[in-house]
Design a protein around this motif. Structure first.
Motif, PDB file in Angstrom:
ATOM      1  N   TYR A  94      10.476  14.070  -0.041  1.00  0.00           N
ATOM      2  CA  TYR A  94       9.660  13.647  -1.188  1.00  0.00           C
ATOM      3  C   TYR A  94      10.371  12.543  -1.945  1.00  0.00           C
ATOM      4  O   TYR A  94      11.597  12.450  -1.919  1.00  0.00           O
ATOM      5  CB  TYR A  94       9.429  14.826  -2.153  1.00  0.00           C
ATOM      6  N   ARG A  95       9.549  11.735  -2.647  1.00  0.00           N
ATOM      7  CA  ARG A  95      10.137  10.747  -3.554  1.00  0.00           C
ATOM      8  C   ARG A  95      10.479  11.456  -4.843  1.00  0.00           C
ATOM      9  O   ARG A  95       9.600  11.986  -5.519  1.00  0.00           O
ATOM     10  CB  ARG A  95       9.154   9.612  -3.812  1.00  0.00           C
ATOM     11  N   ALA A  96      11.777  11.474  -5.159  1.00  0.00           N
ATOM     12  CA  ALA A  96      12.238  12.252  -6.312  1.00  0.00           C
ATOM     13  C   ALA A  96      11.562  11.791  -7.593  1.00  0.00           C
ATOM     14  O   ALA A  96      11.148  12.614  -8.423  1.00  0.00           O
ATOM     15  CB  ALA A  96      13.756  12.133  -6.430  1.00  0.00           C
ATOM     16  N   ASN A 194       8.753   1.716   4.814  1.00  0.00           N
ATOM     17  CA  ASN A 194       8.893   3.075   5.323  1.00  0.00           C
ATOM     18  C   ASN A 194       8.822   4.050   4.155  1.00  0.00           C
ATOM     19  O   ASN A 194       9.811   4.708   3.822  1.00  0.00           O
ATOM     20  CB  ASN A 194      10.229   3.177   6.069  1.00  0.00           C
ATOM     21  N   GLU A 195       7.677   4.109   3.510  1.00  0.00           N
ATOM     22  CA  GLU A 195       7.494   4.938   2.319  1.00  0.00           C
ATOM     23  C   GLU A 195       7.897   6.381   2.631  1.00  0.00           C
ATOM     24  O   GLU A 195       7.535   6.924   3.678  1.00  0.00           O
ATOM     25  CB  GLU A 195       6.025   4.909   1.868  1.00  0.00           C
ATOM     26  N   ILE A 196       8.624   7.004   1.706  1.00  0.00           N
ATOM     27  CA  ILE A 196       9.084   8.378   1.934  1.00  0.00           C
ATOM     28  C   ILE A 196       7.884   9.323   2.040  1.00  0.00           C
ATOM     29  O   ILE A 196       7.838  10.188   2.911  1.00  0.00           O
ATOM     30  CB  ILE A 196      10.011   8.822   0.774  1.00  0.00           C
ATOM     31  N   LEU A 202      -5.445   4.673   1.027  1.00  0.00           N
ATOM     32  CA  LEU A 202      -4.840   3.355   1.271  1.00  0.00           C
ATOM     33  C   LEU A 202      -3.847   2.975   0.180  1.00  0.00           C
ATOM     34  O   LEU A 202      -3.242   1.905   0.244  1.00  0.00           O
ATOM     35  CB  LEU A 202      -5.929   2.269   1.315  1.00  0.00           C
ATOM     36  N   PHE A 203      -3.689   3.829  -0.818  1.00  0.00           N
ATOM     37  CA  PHE A 203      -2.886   3.434  -1.971  1.00  0.00           C
ATOM     38  C   PHE A 203      -1.411   3.271  -1.610  1.00  0.00           C
ATOM     39  O   PHE A 203      -0.771   2.297  -1.997  1.00  0.00           O
ATOM     40  CB  PHE A 203      -3.028   4.457  -3.112  1.00  0.00           C
ATOM     41  N   ARG A 204      -0.868   4.245  -0.905  1.00  0.00           N
ATOM     42  CA  ARG A 204       0.551   4.133  -0.521  1.00  0.00           C
ATOM     43  C   ARG A 204       0.663   4.383   0.974  1.00  0.00           C
ATOM     44  O   ARG A 204       0.604   5.509   1.429  1.00  0.00           O
ATOM     45  CB  ARG A 204       1.409   5.130  -1.310  1.00  0.00           C
ATOM     46  N   VAL A 205       0.789   3.319   1.718  1.00  0.00           N
ATOM     47  CA  VAL A 205       0.818   3.407   3.174  1.00  0.00           C
ATOM     48  C   VAL A 205       2.076   2.727   3.698  1.00  0.00           C
ATOM     49  O   VAL A 205       2.821   2.112   2.937  1.00  0.00           O
ATOM     50  CB  VAL A 205      -0.437   2.734   3.782  1.00  0.00           C
ATOM     51  N   GLU A 207       2.046   0.550   6.426  1.00  0.00           N
ATOM     52  CA  GLU A 207       1.699  -0.786   6.923  1.00  0.00           C
ATOM     53  C   GLU A 207       0.518  -1.266   6.101  1.00  0.00           C
ATOM     54  O   GLU A 207      -0.499  -0.579   6.027  1.00  0.00           O
ATOM     55  CB  GLU A 207       1.311  -0.691   8.407  1.00  0.00           C
ATOM     56  N   PHE A 208       0.662  -2.405   5.438  1.00  0.00           N
ATOM     57  CA  PHE A 208      -0.411  -2.872   4.563  1.00  0.00           C
ATOM     58  C   PHE A 208      -0.416  -4.391   4.507  1.00  0.00           C
ATOM     59  O   PHE A 208       0.429  -5.049   5.123  1.00  0.00           O
ATOM     60  CB  PHE A 208      -0.274  -2.263   3.157  1.00  0.00           C
ATOM     61  N   GLU A 209      -1.387  -4.923   3.802  1.00  0.00           N
ATOM     62  CA  GLU A 209      -1.477  -6.381   3.672  1.00  0.00           C
ATOM     63  C   GLU A 209      -1.261  -6.774   2.227  1.00  0.00           C
ATOM     64  O   GLU A 209      -1.698  -6.073   1.313  1.00  0.00           O
ATOM     65  CB  GLU A 209      -2.855  -6.869   4.124  1.00  0.00           C
ATOM     66  N   GLN A 210      -0.598  -7.904   2.070  1.00  0.00           N
ATOM     67  CA  GLN A 210      -0.384  -8.442   0.725  1.00  0.00           C
ATOM     68  C   GLN A 210      -1.002  -9.826   0.610  1.00  0.00           C
ATOM     69  O   GLN A 210      -1.111 -10.553   1.597  1.00  0.00           O
ATOM     70  CB  GLN A 210       1.110  -8.558   0.425  1.00  0.00           C
ATOM     71  N   MET A 211      -1.369 -10.185  -0.606  1.00  0.00           N
ATOM     72  CA  MET A 211      -1.803 -11.547  -0.904  1.00  0.00           C
ATOM     73  C   MET A 211      -0.863 -11.986  -2.027  1.00  0.00           C
ATOM     74  O   MET A 211      -0.923 -11.425  -3.131  1.00  0.00           O
ATOM     75  CB  MET A 211      -3.265 -11.548  -1.400  1.00  0.00           C
ATOM     76  N   GLU A 278      -0.788   1.134 -10.266  1.00  0.00           N
ATOM     77  CA  GLU A 278      -0.631  -0.301  -9.954  1.00  0.00           C
ATOM     78  C   GLU A 278      -1.617  -0.817  -8.901  1.00  0.00           C
ATOM     79  O   GLU A 278      -1.694  -0.321  -7.793  1.00  0.00           O
ATOM     80  CB  GLU A 278       0.809  -0.558  -9.479  1.00  0.00           C
ATOM     81  N   LEU A 279      -2.324  -1.861  -9.304  1.00  0.00           N
ATOM     82  CA  LEU A 279      -3.237  -2.562  -8.412  1.00  0.00           C
ATOM     83  C   LEU A 279      -2.545  -3.840  -7.927  1.00  0.00           C
ATOM     84  O   LEU A 279      -2.639  -4.222  -6.765  1.00  0.00           O
ATOM     85  CB  LEU A 279      -4.511  -2.901  -9.206  1.00  0.00           C
ATOM     86  N   ALA A 280      -1.864  -4.500  -8.851  1.00  0.00           N
ATOM     87  CA  ALA A 280      -1.172  -5.753  -8.528  1.00  0.00           C
ATOM     88  C   ALA A 280      -0.014  -5.923  -9.494  1.00  0.00           C
ATOM     89  O   ALA A 280      -0.007  -5.318 -10.572  1.00  0.00           O
ATOM     90  CB  ALA A 280      -2.135  -6.926  -8.678  1.00  0.00           C
TER      91      ALA A 280
HETATM   92  P1  ATP Z   1       4.747   0.803  -6.216  1.00  0.00           P
HETATM   93  O1  ATP Z   1       5.520   0.840  -7.517  1.00  0.00           O
HETATM   94  O2  ATP Z   1       3.364   1.353  -6.329  1.00  0.00           O
HETATM   95  O3  ATP Z   1       5.529   1.333  -5.057  1.00  0.00           O
HETATM   96  P2  ATP Z   1       5.713  -1.813  -5.962  1.00  0.00           P
HETATM   97  O4  ATP Z   1       5.978  -2.158  -7.387  1.00  0.00           O
HETATM   98  O5  ATP Z   1       6.834  -1.450  -5.078  1.00  0.00           O
HETATM   99  O6  ATP Z   1       4.544  -0.732  -5.876  1.00  0.00           O
HETATM  100  P3  ATP Z   1       5.373  -4.507  -5.185  1.00  0.00           P
HETATM  101  O7  ATP Z   1       6.650  -4.578  -4.468  1.00  0.00           O
HETATM  102  O8  ATP Z   1       5.236  -5.164  -6.518  1.00  0.00           O
HETATM  103  O9  ATP Z   1       4.906  -2.994  -5.300  1.00  0.00           O
HETATM  104  O10 ATP Z   1       4.217  -4.987  -4.187  1.00  0.00           O
HETATM  105  C1  ATP Z   1       3.128  -5.762  -4.614  1.00  0.00           C
HETATM  106  C2  ATP Z   1       1.804  -5.091  -4.310  1.00  0.00           C
HETATM  107  O11 ATP Z   1       1.759  -4.666  -2.949  1.00  0.00           O
HETATM  108  C3  ATP Z   1       1.544  -3.841  -5.116  1.00  0.00           C
HETATM  109  O12 ATP Z   1       0.981  -4.147  -6.379  1.00  0.00           O
HETATM  110  C4  ATP Z   1       0.549  -3.107  -4.250  1.00  0.00           C
HETATM  111  O13 ATP Z   1      -0.763  -3.629  -4.463  1.00  0.00           O
HETATM  112  C5  ATP Z   1       0.987  -3.474  -2.845  1.00  0.00           C
HETATM  113  N1  ATP Z   1       1.792  -2.394  -2.257  1.00  0.00           N
HETATM  114  C6  ATP Z   1       3.116  -2.186  -2.398  1.00  0.00           C
HETATM  115  N2  ATP Z   1       3.519  -1.122  -1.689  1.00  0.00           N
HETATM  116  C7  ATP Z   1       2.407  -0.631  -1.090  1.00  0.00           C
HETATM  117  C8  ATP Z   1       2.168   0.474  -0.205  1.00  0.00           C
HETATM  118  N3  ATP Z   1       3.153   1.259   0.217  1.00  0.00           N
HETATM  119  N4  ATP Z   1       0.905   0.673   0.215  1.00  0.00           N
HETATM  120  C9  ATP Z   1      -0.102  -0.131  -0.180  1.00  0.00           C
HETATM  121  N5  ATP Z   1       0.064  -1.178  -1.005  1.00  0.00           N
HETATM  122  C10 ATP Z   1       1.306  -1.437  -1.453  1.00  0.00           C
END
Ligand code: ATP
Length: 453
Positions: A94-96, A194-196, A202-205, A207-211, A278-280
């Motif tokens: 788990y994430r502490a 490699n999220e714990i 889709l919120f915390r995965v 493999e994801f896409e960033q813009m 967090e959305l962005a």
């Molecule tokens: P969190 O605090 O939620 O872990 P973060 O602050 O580490 O996010 P950033 O490094 O700022 O996230 O990444 C920019 C954006 O990428 C985030 O606002 C989010 O939209 C997306 N993102 C980051 N980690 C993930 C993830 N594991 N799954 C899906 N989207 C992610």
């Protein structure tokens, strides 16, 4: 949220990754409608932030990069780690900080020793009711090996953010495009962490896409440019159709800022059943990254003014996760109302984001003359818009419900009047039915394209 997730599975938006093999935690696959929506989000983002502006340049860097990039950026060290605790009985990790937050403790910026102390003091247990191990740092980068020979020289990482590809190409863009400050470099692409404990769809995965955009400015001008970009970010959320009431800014407190950041705002969305998260992100990263790469690579990453003066630009970074935008969009669009005495579900998506812009139907599927005319209209619209559905399944009411549920803004129906059989004055007109209101209008086929644009 459960309803959105169920609809997304049932109607071909999002499937669990590797499902027939029992899945793979932290991965999701986009189905036919999901990939359409996802591509529309990315295309609109690119238009909004890159094509509609004069100060933005696009980039598409490789996912695999020289391992030195991640040493220079600090990702191989503690800076890109999360605190991990294990259930001592089940071994589940788990994430502490998340466990602490779930227990009502503000956990940002705590040291491992402080986390352990709180776990002991509050007698916190794992979600399975078992004791927890001491906390340790866990690096989130996926490692792999390049080439045939294993060993330290072959070690590479899957990029955990697209940003570093931009910094590493700063000089190339400068040399090839001669941009003038302030300017930005934008990139859309995959990132891996490699999220714990991947969770919440889709919120915390993993493999994801960033813009992402790295926006380069003169140090003295960062505050003014920060405000301008902040306004643009709100404009982007408006364009996505997210209500401003559902988004709030969280100014990250100073003690919780990354050491190189002077200001960071998280834009949080009110996810149903979860609350604001967090959305962005939007960070002022000073000159930390370019300076770091300049030192580690030995290559000058300075900007040269027309008068010959040189300096390292400072950076503003708006960073968006595509999956989180996708999730927010579906939550925002999901609507239930009553129509014709029945509860119906529909996705109130803007027409430029909906997987299908329009669906075309013959009133009856067993009348060849209706089908032929419907095919004609379909061909015209398909050529113009591309994302057009031909739907002749079930009765017309069922088709409307089905298209409503996937967010198709318009249904075009070809009936006997279109053929001029009942009212000659209505020949070559069709019924256009609106998703949100159920209202119907008669429109000439010749005007259909401009009407639906
Ligand atoms: P969190 O605090 O939620 O872990 P973060 O602050 O580490 O996010 P950033 O490094 O700022 O996230 O990444 C920019 C954006 O990428 C985030 O606002 C989010 O939209 C997306 N993102 C980051 N980690 C993930 C993830 N594991 N799954 C899906 N989207 C992610």
């Amino acid at each position: 949220m459960d309803k959105v997730v169920a609809l997304a599975k049932r109607r071909g938006f999002v499937f669990p990754g590797s499902e027939i093999y029992g899945g793979l935690k932290g991965t999701w696959d986009l189905g036919p409608l999901g990939v359409a929506l996802n591509n529309n989000i990315k295309r609109e983002w690119w238009r909004y932030f890159v094509e509609n502006r004069e100060d933005m340049y696009g980039l598409d860097a490789a996912i695999l990069m020289n391992a030195k990039v991640w040493e220079a950026s600090g990702h191989t060290g503690a800076g890109f780690s999360d605190p991990l605790v294990e259930d001592v009985k089940t071994g589940e990790r788990y994430r502490a900080d998340h466990l602490l937050k779930d227990a009502g403790v503000e956990a940002d910026g705590l040291s491992l020793a402080e986390i352990d102390e709180i776990i002991t003091d509050k007698k916190l247990l794992s979600p399975n009711g078992n004791p927890l191990s001491p906390a340790r740092q866990f690096n989130l980068m996926f490692e792999t090996t390049i080439g045939a020979t294993a060993g330290p020289d072959g070690k590479v990482y899957l990029r955990p953010e697209t940003a570093q590809g931009i910094f590493v190409n700063f000089k190339n863009v400068m040399d090839s495009m001669s941009p003038k400050l302030p300017f930005g470099i934008a990139q859309i692409g995959k990132a891996f962490r490699n999220e714990i404990a991947p969770r919440e769809w889709l919120f915390r995965v993993r493999e994801f896409e960033q813009m992402e955009i790295e926006y380069f400015v003169k140090e003295a001008e960062w505050e003014g440019e920060f405000e301008k970009l902040r306004t643009d970010i709100w404009g982007w959320f408006d364009h996505l159709g997210l209500k401003r009431d559902n988004i709030k800014e969280y100014d990250v407190p100073e003690n919780d800022l990354a050491h190189y950041s002077k200001r960071t705002i998280d834009f949080e969305y009110n996810f149903p059943g979860k609350g604001f998260d967090e959305l962005a992100g939007f960070a002022y990263r000073t000159d930390h990254d370019l300076k770091g790469h300049m030192t580690h690579s030995g290559t000058s990453l300075e900007y040269i003014e027309p008068d010959g003066s040189r300096f390292i630009p400072h950076v503003l970074e708006p960073s968006f996760g595509v999956g989180r935008a996708f999730t927010a969009l579906l939550c925002e669009a999901y609507t239930e109302d009553e129509m014709g005495g029945e509860i119906r579900t529909y996705l109130k998506l803007p027409s430029y984001l909906a997987p299908y812009r329009v669906a075309v139907s013959p009133l009856l599927k067993n009348k060849p003359e209706l089908v032929a005319k419907a095919r004609e209209v379909f061909a015209i619209l398909k050529k113009q818009f591309g994302n057009v559905a031909f739907d002749d399944n079930g009765n017309i009411g069922k088709r409307y419900r089905r298209q409503d549920e996937i967010g198709t803004p318009y249904c075009v129906v070809i009936d006997f009047e279109t053929l001029g059989q009942e009212k000659p004055e209505l020949k070559d007109t069709v019924t256009v039915r609106h998703r949100d209101t159920g209202e119907q209008e008669r429109i000439a086929i010749l005007e259909l394209v401009s009407y639906l644009k």
